[in-house]
Design an enzyme around this catalytic site. Structure first.
Site, PDB file in Angstrom:
ATOM      1  N   PRO A   9      40.982  31.658  43.475  1.00 19.02           N
ATOM      2  CA  PRO A   9      39.656  31.667  42.856  1.00 19.02           C
ATOM      3  C   PRO A   9      39.564  32.503  41.583  1.00 19.02           C
ATOM      4  O   PRO A   9      40.108  33.605  41.508  1.00 19.02           O
ATOM      5  CB  PRO A   9      38.753  32.247  43.945  1.00 19.02           C
ATOM      6  CG  PRO A   9      39.661  32.904  44.920  1.00 19.02           C
ATOM      7  CD  PRO A   9      40.945  32.138  44.857  1.00 19.02           C
ATOM      8  N   ASN A  10      38.872  31.923  40.617  1.00 15.65           N
ATOM      9  CA  ASN A  10      38.529  32.550  39.337  1.00 15.65           C
ATOM     10  C   ASN A  10      39.707  32.666  38.373  1.00 15.65           C
ATOM     11  O   ASN A  10      39.514  33.078  37.231  1.00 15.65           O
ATOM     12  CB  ASN A  10      37.870  33.930  39.551  1.00 15.65           C
ATOM     13  CG  ASN A  10      36.577  33.804  40.333  1.00 15.65           C
ATOM     14  OD1 ASN A  10      35.705  33.039  39.931  1.00 15.65           O
ATOM     15  ND2 ASN A  10      36.470  34.495  41.450  1.00 15.65           N
ATOM     16  N   ARG A  17      37.731  35.725  31.369  1.00 17.81           N
ATOM     17  CA  ARG A  17      37.265  36.603  32.417  1.00 17.81           C
ATOM     18  C   ARG A  17      37.793  38.032  32.228  1.00 17.81           C
ATOM     19  O   ARG A  17      39.008  38.234  32.196  1.00 17.81           O
ATOM     20  CB  ARG A  17      37.821  36.019  33.715  1.00 17.81           C
ATOM     21  CG  ARG A  17      37.683  36.862  34.907  1.00 17.81           C
ATOM     22  CD  ARG A  17      38.544  36.296  36.028  1.00 17.81           C
ATOM     23  NE  ARG A  17      38.259  37.014  37.232  1.00 17.81           N
ATOM     24  CZ  ARG A  17      39.090  37.148  38.243  1.00 17.81           C
ATOM     25  NH1 ARG A  17      40.271  36.565  38.198  1.00 17.81           N
ATOM     26  NH2 ARG A  17      38.746  37.835  39.297  1.00 17.81           N
ATOM     27  N   TYR A  22      42.385  41.371  32.709  1.00 14.49           N
ATOM     28  CA  TYR A  22      43.256  40.228  33.001  1.00 14.49           C
ATOM     29  C   TYR A  22      43.932  39.624  31.772  1.00 14.49           C
ATOM     30  O   TYR A  22      44.729  38.693  31.911  1.00 14.49           O
ATOM     31  CB  TYR A  22      42.458  39.158  33.759  1.00 14.49           C
ATOM     32  CG  TYR A  22      41.925  39.640  35.098  1.00 14.49           C
ATOM     33  CD1 TYR A  22      42.802  40.089  36.077  1.00 14.49           C
ATOM     34  CD2 TYR A  22      40.563  39.667  35.368  1.00 14.49           C
ATOM     35  CE1 TYR A  22      42.332  40.544  37.300  1.00 14.49           C
ATOM     36  CE2 TYR A  22      40.072  40.122  36.591  1.00 14.49           C
ATOM     37  CZ  TYR A  22      40.964  40.557  37.551  1.00 14.49           C
ATOM     38  OH  TYR A  22      40.499  41.005  38.759  1.00 14.49           O
ATOM     39  N   ASN A  74      49.175  33.805  43.296  1.00 15.04           N
ATOM     40  CA  ASN A  74      48.119  34.768  43.002  1.00 15.04           C
ATOM     41  C   ASN A  74      46.888  34.245  43.721  1.00 15.04           C
ATOM     42  O   ASN A  74      46.235  33.307  43.242  1.00 15.04           O
ATOM     43  CB  ASN A  74      47.864  34.905  41.499  1.00 15.04           C
ATOM     44  CG  ASN A  74      46.854  36.010  41.208  1.00 15.04           C
ATOM     45  OD1 ASN A  74      46.179  36.499  42.114  1.00 15.04           O
ATOM     46  ND2 ASN A  74      46.746  36.403  39.950  1.00 15.04           N
ATOM     47  N   ALA A  77      40.895  36.938  44.845  1.00 18.46           N
ATOM     48  CA  ALA A  77      40.161  37.757  45.815  1.00 18.46           C
ATOM     49  C   ALA A  77      40.509  37.398  47.265  1.00 18.46           C
ATOM     50  O   ALA A  77      40.328  38.227  48.170  1.00 18.46           O
ATOM     51  CB  ALA A  77      38.661  37.624  45.574  1.00 18.46           C
ATOM     52  N   GLU A  98      54.052  37.408  45.946  1.00 17.60           N
ATOM     53  CA  GLU A  98      52.639  37.645  45.618  1.00 17.60           C
ATOM     54  C   GLU A  98      52.569  38.259  44.231  1.00 17.60           C
ATOM     55  O   GLU A  98      53.329  39.194  43.929  1.00 17.60           O
ATOM     56  CB  GLU A  98      52.069  38.602  46.672  1.00 17.60           C
ATOM     57  CG  GLU A  98      50.665  39.076  46.394  1.00 17.60           C
ATOM     58  CD  GLU A  98      50.169  40.060  47.469  1.00 17.60           C
ATOM     59  OE1 GLU A  98      50.773  40.143  48.568  1.00 17.60           O
ATOM     60  OE2 GLU A  98      49.174  40.746  47.189  1.00 17.60           O
ATOM     61  N   HIS A 100      49.927  39.698  41.018  1.00 11.11           N
ATOM     62  CA  HIS A 100      48.603  40.061  40.493  1.00 11.11           C
ATOM     63  C   HIS A 100      48.761  40.533  39.069  1.00 11.11           C
ATOM     64  O   HIS A 100      49.689  41.302  38.759  1.00 11.11           O
ATOM     65  CB  HIS A 100      47.964  41.183  41.329  1.00 11.11           C
ATOM     66  CG  HIS A 100      47.781  40.785  42.746  1.00 11.11           C
ATOM     67  ND1 HIS A 100      46.807  39.916  43.158  1.00 11.11           N
ATOM     68  CD2 HIS A 100      48.503  41.085  43.853  1.00 11.11           C
ATOM     69  CE1 HIS A 100      46.916  39.715  44.452  1.00 11.11           C
ATOM     70  NE2 HIS A 100      47.941  40.407  44.900  1.00 11.11           N
ATOM     71  N   ARG A 107      42.757  50.142  41.176  1.00  8.30           N
ATOM     72  CA  ARG A 107      41.436  49.514  41.180  1.00  8.30           C
ATOM     73  C   ARG A 107      40.619  49.906  42.408  1.00  8.30           C
ATOM     74  O   ARG A 107      40.932  50.865  43.084  1.00  8.30           O
ATOM     75  CB  ARG A 107      41.619  48.002  41.015  1.00  8.30           C
ATOM     76  CG  ARG A 107      42.358  47.689  39.689  1.00  8.30           C
ATOM     77  CD  ARG A 107      42.304  46.248  39.334  1.00  8.30           C
ATOM     78  NE  ARG A 107      40.913  45.819  39.154  1.00  8.30           N
ATOM     79  CZ  ARG A 107      40.533  44.553  39.142  1.00  8.30           C
ATOM     80  NH1 ARG A 107      41.432  43.595  39.303  1.00  8.30           N
ATOM     81  NH2 ARG A 107      39.265  44.249  38.970  1.00  8.30           N
TER      82      ARG A 107
HETATM   83  C1  DQA Z   1      43.873  39.540  40.944  1.00 10.10           C
HETATM   84  C2  DQA Z   1      43.282  40.779  41.615  1.00 10.10           C
HETATM   85  C3  DQA Z   1      42.216  40.404  42.625  1.00 10.10           C
HETATM   86  O1  DQA Z   1      41.671  41.575  43.240  1.00 10.10           O
HETATM   87  C4  DQA Z   1      41.098  39.663  41.931  1.00 10.10           C
HETATM   88  O2  DQA Z   1      40.131  39.261  42.886  1.00 10.10           O
HETATM   89  C5  DQA Z   1      41.580  38.521  41.146  1.00 10.10           C
HETATM   90  C6  DQA Z   1      42.793  38.677  40.324  1.00 10.10           C
HETATM   91  C7  DQA Z   1      44.885  39.905  39.837  1.00 10.10           C
HETATM   92  O3  DQA Z   1      45.606  39.007  39.426  1.00 10.10           O
HETATM   93  O4  DQA Z   1      44.926  41.049  39.364  1.00 10.10           O
HETATM   94  O5  DQA Z   1      40.963  37.464  41.096  1.00 10.10           O
HETATM   95  O6  DQA Z   1      44.578  38.787  41.932  1.00 10.10           O
END
Ligand code: DQA
Length: 149
Positions: A9-10, A17, A22, A74, A77, A98, A100, A107
């Site tokens: 998501p996102n 964003r 990011y 990735n 959230a 994984e 990020h 954070r």
């Molecule tokens: C993320 C970190 C997550 O906490 C966040 O919700 C994201 C992006 C990152 O790539 O740093 O959507 O996965």
């Protein structure tokens, strides 16, 4: 060797964003860069993004019958909340890395819990978009070792 890149998501909003966290690269740019690296490494890269937890579960399950050898994920959230994604990844029995963009250790406390990390082959975080490349290289190494053993 076939690898599946999954973004949750996102992550479709990358570039727009919270760029201070990011970065300014778009998801399309990230995928294009990773496809180039995959080509250099001689592996095939499939790629999927969804904002929906169940869609991601479906895609992970489908990987089992599609000849996928491992995943770079990735989960956004959902990393911090989704037992369903954890179970789907465990269900495939496939290795995954994984990734990020941000360093979660710097954070909010709720981001410092990952439901995936302890079952991942490895975790890459804090290197921005370069982290995807590092994750892919790490996964290819893991798969190479699996073949040798
Ligand atoms: C993320 C970190 C997550 O906490 C966040 O919700 C994201 C992006 C990152 O790539 O740093 O959507 O996965």
């Amino acid at each position: 060797v076939r690898i599946l890149l999954l973004n949750g998501p996102n992550l479709n909003l990358l570039g727009l964003r919270e760029p201070a966290i990011y970065g300014t690269a778009t998801l399309a740019e990230v995928v294009a860069r990773l496809e180039r690296v995959a080509g250099e490494l001689g592996v095939e890269l499939a790629n999927y993004h969804s904002n929906h937890e169940g869609d991601l579960v479906d895609r992970i399950q489908a990987a089992m019958t599609e000849g996928v050898h491992g995943l770079v994920i990735n989960a956004g959230a959902y990393t911090h909340t989704s037992i369903a994604l954890r179970d789907a990844l465990l269900g495939t029995g496939l290795p995954f890395v994984e990734v990020h963009l941000s360093n979660l250790a710097k954070r909010e406390p709720f981001r410092q819990v990952s439901l995936l990390a302890d079952v991942a082959s490895g975790v890459v975080q804090g290197f921005g978009v370069v982290g995807y490349e590092l994750a892919l290289r790490g996964l290819v190494r893991v798969l190479g070792e699996a073949v040798v053993r």
